[in-house]
Design a protein around this motif. Sequence first.
Motif, mmCIF file in Angstrom:
data_model
loop_
_atom_site.group_PDB
_atom_site.id
_atom_site.type_symbol
_atom_site.label_atom_id
_atom_site.label_comp_id
_atom_site.label_asym_id
_atom_site.label_seq_id
_atom_site.Cartn_x
_atom_site.Cartn_y
_atom_site.Cartn_z
ATOM 1 N N GLU A 158 0.832 -1.204 0.000
ATOM 2 C CA GLU A 158 0.000 0.000 0.000
ATOM 3 C C GLU A 158 0.865 1.252 0.000
ATOM 4 O O GLU A 158 0.567 2.228 -0.695
ATOM 5 C CB GLU A 158 -0.923 -0.006 1.216
ATOM 6 N N ALA A 159 1.949 1.225 0.760
ATOM 7 C CA ALA A 159 2.849 2.383 0.818
ATOM 8 C C ALA A 159 3.491 2.634 -0.545
ATOM 9 O O ALA A 159 3.632 3.787 -0.976
ATOM 10 C CB ALA A 159 3.920 2.153 1.873
ATOM 11 N N ILE A 160 3.870 1.561 -1.229
ATOM 12 C CA ILE A 160 4.477 1.702 -2.558
ATOM 13 C C ILE A 160 3.439 2.189 -3.560
ATOM 14 O O ILE A 160 3.703 3.063 -4.380
ATOM 15 C CB ILE A 160 5.085 0.365 -3.019
ATOM 16 N N GLN A 161 2.248 1.603 -3.488
ATOM 17 C CA GLN A 161 1.189 1.940 -4.441
ATOM 18 C C GLN A 161 0.816 3.412 -4.388
ATOM 19 O O GLN A 161 0.546 4.031 -5.422
ATOM 20 C CB GLN A 161 -0.039 1.079 -4.168
ATOM 21 N N LEU A 164 18.844 5.392 -5.172
ATOM 22 C CA LEU A 164 17.944 5.004 -4.092
ATOM 23 C C LEU A 164 16.975 3.921 -4.556
ATOM 24 O O LEU A 164 16.712 2.948 -3.836
ATOM 25 C CB LEU A 164 17.171 6.226 -3.596
ATOM 26 N N GLU A 165 16.462 4.068 -5.778
ATOM 27 C CA GLU A 165 15.524 3.078 -6.300
ATOM 28 C C GLU A 165 16.210 1.736 -6.541
ATOM 29 O O GLU A 165 15.597 0.674 -6.369
ATOM 30 C CB GLU A 165 14.884 3.595 -7.581
ATOM 31 N N THR A 212 9.914 6.136 2.180
ATOM 32 C CA THR A 212 9.655 7.457 2.762
ATOM 33 C C THR A 212 10.717 8.453 2.304
ATOM 34 O O THR A 212 10.400 9.602 1.955
ATOM 35 C CB THR A 212 9.648 7.368 4.294
ATOM 36 N N GLU A 213 11.965 8.004 2.279
ATOM 37 C CA GLU A 213 13.052 8.864 1.813
ATOM 38 C C GLU A 213 12.874 9.205 0.337
ATOM 39 O O GLU A 213 13.093 10.345 -0.085
ATOM 40 C CB GLU A 213 14.394 8.162 2.021
ATOM 41 N N ASP A 259 10.280 -3.189 7.064
ATOM 42 C CA ASP A 259 10.452 -1.898 7.739
ATOM 43 C C ASP A 259 11.557 -1.082 7.088
ATOM 44 O O ASP A 259 11.440 0.143 6.941
ATOM 45 C CB ASP A 259 10.769 -2.128 9.224
ATOM 46 N N SER A 260 12.623 -1.779 6.696
ATOM 47 C CA SER A 260 13.745 -1.092 6.052
ATOM 48 C C SER A 260 13.314 -0.496 4.711
ATOM 49 O O SER A 260 13.657 0.652 4.385
ATOM 50 C CB SER A 260 14.903 -2.068 5.836
ATOM 51 N N ILE A 261 12.534 -1.257 3.938
ATOM 52 C CA ILE A 261 12.074 -0.768 2.632
ATOM 53 C C ILE A 261 11.096 0.381 2.809
ATOM 54 O O ILE A 261 11.096 1.345 2.039
ATOM 55 C CB ILE A 261 11.439 -1.922 1.830
#
Length: 227
Positions: free
Chosen positions: A166-169, A182-183, A217-218, A210-212
């Motif tokens: 969901e965060a990525i989407q 970064l990507e 977020t960055e 959590d790391s991803i």
Amino acid sequence: MKKYIKEFAFSVVLLVLFNVIAFVVPFVHSKNFWISYAFGLVAILLFIGSCLYCDKANKELRSKFYSWPIVRVTFIYGIVQIIVSILGMAIPGIPSWIFVLLDVIMLCIAAIGLIAVDSAKDIIESIDRKVQGKVIYIRSLVADVEGMIDNADDAQLRKKLKELAEAIQYSDPMSSEQLYPLESKITAQCAELSEMVENHENENAVSRCDSILKLMTERNRKCALLK
């Protein structure tokens, strides 16, 4: 021909009507008549050709939408040219060079309009292709993480993967060259996450999620700065 069937049918009707007017109305078949008839016929055939071109050359809805101005330019030119042609047929006494000059000017204006519209369409479609290339990164990541959810056998891990998907989407879909390092790191960690899920390393997988999430977020923060 589904997209432009109405325009094509209209042009055929217009062609028949133009010929009926030209040869049923008792015009004097002077030089003005044939010049006017020829340019009127060219205008109608150009409109028909634009409908066929746009339907054949553009299969995607977006491309058809961008091609609509091409049909519009030829339609406007056709209507104006037919009016001028009928006037030329009806007024044989005016010097023919006046109608030739006027017809050629209108044809040139239409040609310039078609070139400008087609060039603009190419530019827009080129931009679209670049945009699609930039957003494919996020779409690919979402698909990868959603695939991991199906393979996860731990409730906590599945919850964390859904959160990550969901965060990525809903992250910024646009990419840029400045974000590539970064990507690439996010992609590498997603690949490692996939291996952890397959090997049932649930605790490590949760930690990697959590790391991803932090990296995403960055990334979103940097996307905002780059705009």
